[in-house]
Every structure is written in C-alpha cells, then in structure tokens.
Design a protein around this motif. Structure first.
Motif, mmCIF file in Angstrom:
data_model
loop_
_atom_site.group_PDB
_atom_site.id
_atom_site.type_symbol
_atom_site.label_atom_id
_atom_site.label_comp_id
_atom_site.label_asym_id
_atom_site.label_seq_id
_atom_site.Cartn_x
_atom_site.Cartn_y
_atom_site.Cartn_z
ATOM 1 N N ARG A 57 0.843 -1.198 0.000
ATOM 2 C CA ARG A 57 0.000 0.000 0.000
ATOM 3 C C ARG A 57 0.880 1.251 0.000
ATOM 4 O O ARG A 57 1.954 1.269 0.607
ATOM 5 N N ASP A 58 0.397 2.289 -0.670
ATOM 6 C CA ASP A 58 1.101 3.572 -0.588
ATOM 7 C C ASP A 58 0.845 4.231 0.765
ATOM 8 O O ASP A 58 1.763 4.757 1.381
ATOM 9 N N VAL A 59 -0.406 4.192 1.209
ATOM 10 C CA VAL A 59 -0.767 4.765 2.505
ATOM 11 C C VAL A 59 -1.838 3.889 3.146
ATOM 12 O O VAL A 59 -2.767 3.436 2.476
ATOM 13 N N VAL A 60 -1.699 3.670 4.447
ATOM 14 C CA VAL A 60 -2.765 3.089 5.263
ATOM 15 C C VAL A 60 -3.168 4.137 6.290
ATOM 16 O O VAL A 60 -2.309 4.748 6.934
ATOM 17 N N VAL A 61 -4.467 4.362 6.410
ATOM 18 C CA VAL A 61 -5.004 5.294 7.402
ATOM 19 C C VAL A 61 -5.684 4.476 8.494
ATOM 20 O O VAL A 61 -6.500 3.599 8.193
ATOM 21 N N LEU B 204 1.729 -4.455 4.346
ATOM 22 C CA LEU B 204 2.888 -3.589 4.167
ATOM 23 C C LEU B 204 2.454 -2.265 3.543
ATOM 24 O O LEU B 204 1.633 -2.245 2.618
ATOM 25 N N THR B 205 3.005 -1.184 4.054
ATOM 26 C CA THR B 205 2.648 0.130 3.530
ATOM 27 C C THR B 205 3.865 1.041 3.559
ATOM 28 O O THR B 205 4.784 0.848 4.351
ATOM 29 N N MET C 275 11.427 4.365 10.510
ATOM 30 C CA MET C 275 10.053 4.382 9.986
ATOM 31 C C MET C 275 9.211 5.497 10.577
ATOM 32 O O MET C 275 8.154 5.853 10.035
ATOM 33 N N LEU C 276 9.645 6.100 11.693
ATOM 34 C CA LEU C 276 8.858 7.175 12.293
ATOM 35 C C LEU C 276 8.645 8.337 11.325
ATOM 36 O O LEU C 276 7.614 9.010 11.377
ATOM 37 N N ALA C 277 9.596 8.574 10.440
ATOM 38 C CA ALA C 277 9.466 9.665 9.466
ATOM 39 C C ALA C 277 8.334 9.409 8.490
ATOM 40 O O ALA C 277 7.900 10.336 7.781
ATOM 41 N N HIS C 278 7.845 8.166 8.437
ATOM 42 C CA HIS C 278 6.771 7.802 7.514
ATOM 43 C C HIS C 278 5.461 7.487 8.237
ATOM 44 O O HIS C 278 4.534 6.961 7.629
ATOM 45 N N ILE C 279 5.416 7.812 9.527
ATOM 46 C CA ILE C 279 4.194 7.625 10.309
ATOM 47 C C ILE C 279 3.699 8.998 10.736
ATOM 48 O O ILE C 279 4.421 9.766 11.378
ATOM 49 N N SER D 22 5.549 -2.365 12.950
ATOM 50 C CA SER D 22 6.973 -2.703 12.984
ATOM 51 C C SER D 22 7.630 -2.308 11.674
ATOM 52 O O SER D 22 6.964 -2.084 10.657
ATOM 53 N N GLN D 23 8.968 -2.217 11.713
ATOM 54 C CA GLN D 23 9.751 -1.888 10.519
ATOM 55 C C GLN D 23 9.913 -3.130 9.672
ATOM 56 O O GLN D 23 10.160 -4.216 10.174
ATOM 57 N N ALA D 24 9.777 -2.983 8.362
ATOM 58 C CA ALA D 24 9.990 -4.089 7.430
ATOM 59 C C ALA D 24 10.845 -3.566 6.278
ATOM 60 O O ALA D 24 10.326 -3.183 5.227
ATOM 61 N N GLY D 25 12.164 -3.522 6.487
ATOM 62 C CA GLY D 25 13.039 -2.906 5.500
ATOM 63 C C GLY D 25 12.766 -1.424 5.441
ATOM 64 O O GLY D 25 12.782 -0.736 6.471
ATOM 65 N N ASP D 26 12.470 -0.918 4.248
ATOM 66 C CA ASP D 26 12.116 0.498 4.133
ATOM 67 C C ASP D 26 10.611 0.707 4.167
ATOM 68 O O ASP D 26 10.121 1.801 3.871
ATOM 69 N N LEU D 27 9.881 -0.335 4.555
ATOM 70 C CA LEU D 27 8.423 -0.273 4.628
ATOM 71 C C LEU D 27 7.961 -0.381 6.077
ATOM 72 O O LEU D 27 8.749 -0.633 6.986
#
Length: 489
Positions: free
Chosen positions: A46-50, A181-182, A411-415, A162-167
């Motif tokens: 997914r690109d984004v999960v809300v 995965l998002t 991953m915090l930068a993407h949450i 959780s972190q999954a690589g860069d996802l």
C-alpha cells in the motif's frame, strides 16, 4: 405495475451528488494515479494506510485520493456508522461548532454539511436550524464516505506496527487479519490521540466497578436512583452529568476544582485563517504560550449543555472542590475533598485524554523512540511544564513523528500523527471541525512530496522514456536547403 418515485429528500441528494460529480470533473479530480506500484514477494504494498475512519480519517483519505494517491485503505475498529465519538461516547445533544463551518469538505461546496442538509430539508429548515444534532452529523459523515466511495474497512483493529526494511508492517485483527505492508501510515485516531483516556492518580487503585471515564461505555440505566459524582467543568462533564440525570440518577454532583466556572472560549475570539495556517510556523515559545494560556483559562462547556444539567433540581455544582483522595467505602466511594468528605455510589471522571503512548500495546515498538516536547522543545522559561503538553509528540511539517535518537527508528518519518495529539505542534487542524480540511491539505502535501522524492529515479526514467509526440512532422516545411542556396548565390 406501480411506479416508485423518489422522495423529495432523495431527489435533492441525487441532484447534489450530480453537482458534486460535475464539480470534480471540472476540477479534474481525482487526479490521475501517479505513485509507482510496489510489491514484496508478489504481495502488493500500500502507498498509505489510514487508521481511523472518523472525521479526520475520512478527510485524510479523501484528500489522498483526490491528489492521485489511490493505492490506499482506511481501517476502523468500529462497525460502519459508529466511527468516531458521535454516536458512542459523545453524549452532547448537539455540536458546539457553528452549523455553517465547511468542516471536511476540502474546498468542495457540494461536500459541505450545509449542502447535504439543504438538499434534503430546504433553505427554510436550514435557517431554522440552531446547532447540528450529533446523530445528524454522523449521518452526514456516513454520506460523505458513501458519495466519495472511500476505501474504508470496518471491524478491523490495528494490533502492531513494525519496521519491514524500508516499509512499515502493520498487524491487523478482526474482519481482516494478518500483516499489511505500507509506505506511509496515518494515525487518525481522534481525541484519544496516542494514549487513550487520562485517569487521575487517585483513581488508579479504585475498583472499576465504582467509576468510569467519560469516554467509557457506561450503563446509565444502572445508575438510576444512585448518587453520582462527576469530575470537571468541561463539555464532557456536563454531557455525562446530564445523561445520568436524564436516566434517573438520584443526585448528581459536579466536583469542580476551580473557584469559578470558565465562561469564555478564548480561541473562538481569534479564529481566522491566520491562526489556521500560522500557528504551525510560530516559534516554539509562542506555540507554548498559546497552548498554556488556553489550558489555564480552560474552554467552557456549551451553554446548552450546562443548562441541560442545571434544570434538574437534583444536580449540584460544587465549586472550589478539589479532590484529595478516593477510596471504596461501604459499597460506594468516600471522596475526600477540599470541602470535606463526600459519599457517592459511582463516579464519572471527565478528565480528558493522554498523549502517553507507552500505554498502547500496538505502539509498543514505536513508543520509546518518539520524540516529545519534553525532549528539547519545551524550555522552563516558556511557562509551566503542563503534563498534557510536554507529553505531546514533537512532529515534523507533515505531522510525521521524529526520532528521539537519530537513526534509532527510521520508519517514524513515515508515520503521521493526524489526531488531537498534534495540536501543540500544528494547531487545531487535526481534531476539530473548523480547520480539518486545512489539516488534511497539509498532511497530504507532505506525503505526496515525500513519495515523489522517494521515487524520483523512477519518475525521471519515466520522463526519459516518454515518447508520445505532439507534433507529427507535417506541421512545417524545412527551409534550410533554400537558405543554403541563397547563401551560395
């Protein structure tokens, strides 16, 4: 065969929906999808999960789709039609916000509550309407989701991140289970923000059979004939006290620490687009000054909510009544107060919510890495270190979390924290009706920019590979040979 005709209300909505479709077409919305698809081991990412399909979650989802970010999904733990507080723990009769506010309409007039209301009931009914009944606001949000065909999945609870690589991997249970995965995660978790309700220390050892938080599911019928205490002088205090009284409580006392009831809603006095767009750009000291002053003066309960309580002869407002301790006593509660000991059968704590995300197991992996205002932004010379404020997350310009220790949790930068916990950093744009569209715009601009930058090599490759000609070669005549002849002569 009898012909079935539409009711005026449905005909009005049909016309409104047609108008909305035309406006979207004229504005070329939604934008064409532009984010490159990704997959891991054949499973789409997914690109984004809300997370959360209340008002803020719906506004964020709608803005993402209108911006061409379409590979998204929104999850909510509640059944359809019960998202957010409006028909659950919100116990007021009407909204306090003016009926005319555009709310989550995202700049689209046909998407406003006013358009939805007048399409069904007409302009005279709109003129007669004072405040919006809370259940009717929920009906409007249900329509909002329907008319935009938003990808909401109900009865699904987030249980882990959780972190999954860069996802980002999110774990789900309920109507949909497993791991998703998002690339980006938006937490549109409403008033509870990140932590849930705030309980005073003096209640933490008391059996929950004797007390409830105002956001709990409360069996008010079971309180019939009983003596009830309600802590606080805010809107939820009044609404819960009134609900208990209307359910037949024998007596209800509001235990109010302040010597006087707050009477002025200060922030309404400076409400403007300047506040909406400017608050996030103020220096930290000014952000704190606004937040601290608002907390000190306190937002008063609505007049209608207060009258809803005071019209009952068995209701009392006990001012200058601070609570010193609470203990179980003879099948009820003994509350020691600054006005002396008081006995009750049950207590309702209208004590708000907390940003202490360490208490939420689904955020366990994140909690210790998230930077809060207490980790550097707050300075003692700003004012009192109010717990509700120093706990607030220190967010980036697109509501993204920031790391306490750089590199510890990328991953915090993407949450993105698109909920009430963002207020100190961003202003009131991710929790209340007036500025939610501006908040969604800010959120999605940031997400779109970061996704584009992350895929910049793909976008450049697409630029190079694009070979659809606009000119066919027959639109002009090459005069260069004639020019050469002229030059030779």
């Amino acid at each position: 065969m009898t012909q079935v005709t539409s009711s005026p209300a449905s005909a009005g909505l049909e016309a409104l929906e047609a108008r909305l479709r035309q406006d979207l077409e004229f504005l070329e919305l939604p934008g064409k999808p532009w984010v490159p698809a990704r997959a891991v081991d054949g499973v789409p990412v997914r690109d984004v999960v809300v997370i959360g399909a209340g008002m803020c979650g719906l506004a964020a989802t709608a803005k993402l789709i209108l911006s061409g970010i379409t590979n998204i999904v929104t999850y909510d733990a509640a059944p359809a039609g019960f998202e957010g507080p409006w028909v659950t723990f919100a116990r007021m009769e009407t909204l306090r916000s003016p009926k005319s506010l555009s709310g989550p309409a995202l700049g689209l007039a046909p998407l406003t509550f006013r358009a939805w209301f007048t399409a069904q009931y007409g302009t005279e009914a709109w003129a007669d309407l004072d405040k919006i009944p809370k259940a009717q606001w929920m009906d409007y949000l249900v329509w909002y989701r329907y008319v935009l065909n938003l990808p909401v999945r109900n009865n699904v609870r987030l249980t882990g991140v959780s972190q999954a690589g860069d996802l980002i991997a999110i774990d789900l249970e309920g109507a949909e289970t497993g791991r998703v995965l998002t690339r980006r995660l938006v937490l549109a978790t409403g008033r509870s923000g990140l932590g849930g309700f705030a309980a005073p220390d003096f209640l933490k050892a008391v059996d929950r059979a004797y007390w409830a938080h105002s956001a709990d599911e409360i069996d008010f019928d079971a309180l019939k004939g009983k003596k009830i205490a309600v802590i606080g002088a805010g809107a939820s205090s009044m609404d819960n006290a009134a609900t208990a009284l209307e359910a037949g409580a024998g007596a209800v006392d509001l235990l109010i620490r302040r010597k006087e009831m707050p009477r002025i809603n200060k922030m309404t006095g400076i409400g403007s687009q300047g506040v909406v767009h400017g608050m996030a750009h103020l220096p930290d000291a000014w952000k704190w000054k606004f937040g601290d002053y608002n907390a000190a003066t306190q937002v008063p309960p609505p007049r209608s909510s207060t009258l809803r309580v005071s019209r009952h002869a068995n209701a009392r407002f006990l001012l200058d009544c601070g609570i010193l301790s609470v203990c179980e006593d003879k099948g009820g509660l003994l509350i020691e107060t600054t006005q002396g000991p008081l006995h009750y059968d049950f207590l309702i704590a209208a004590t708000g919510f907390s940003n202490d995300f360490e208490g939420r197991p689904e955020f366990e992996v994140l909690a210790r890495h998230i930077r809060s205002w207490k980790d550097g932004r707050y300075q003692p010379d700003m004012g009192l270190p109010r717990e509700s404020m120093i706990e607030a997350p220190d967010l980036g310009p697109a509501f993204e979390f920031q790391e306490l220790v750089p590199g510890s949790c990328p991953m915090l930068a993407h949450i993105h924290c698109f909920n009430d916990a963002a207020m100190l950093t961003h202003g009131k744009v991710s929790g209340d009706i007036p500025a939610v569209s501006a908040g969604a715009e800010r959120l999605v601009r940031g997400i779109a920019a970061s996704l584009f930058a992350e895929d910049v090599e793909t976008h450049f490759a697409n630029l190079v590979a694009y070979e659809t000609p606009e000119l066919q070669g027959d639109e002009w005549t090459d005069s260069t040979p004639l020019l050469h002849k002229e030059t030779a002569l």
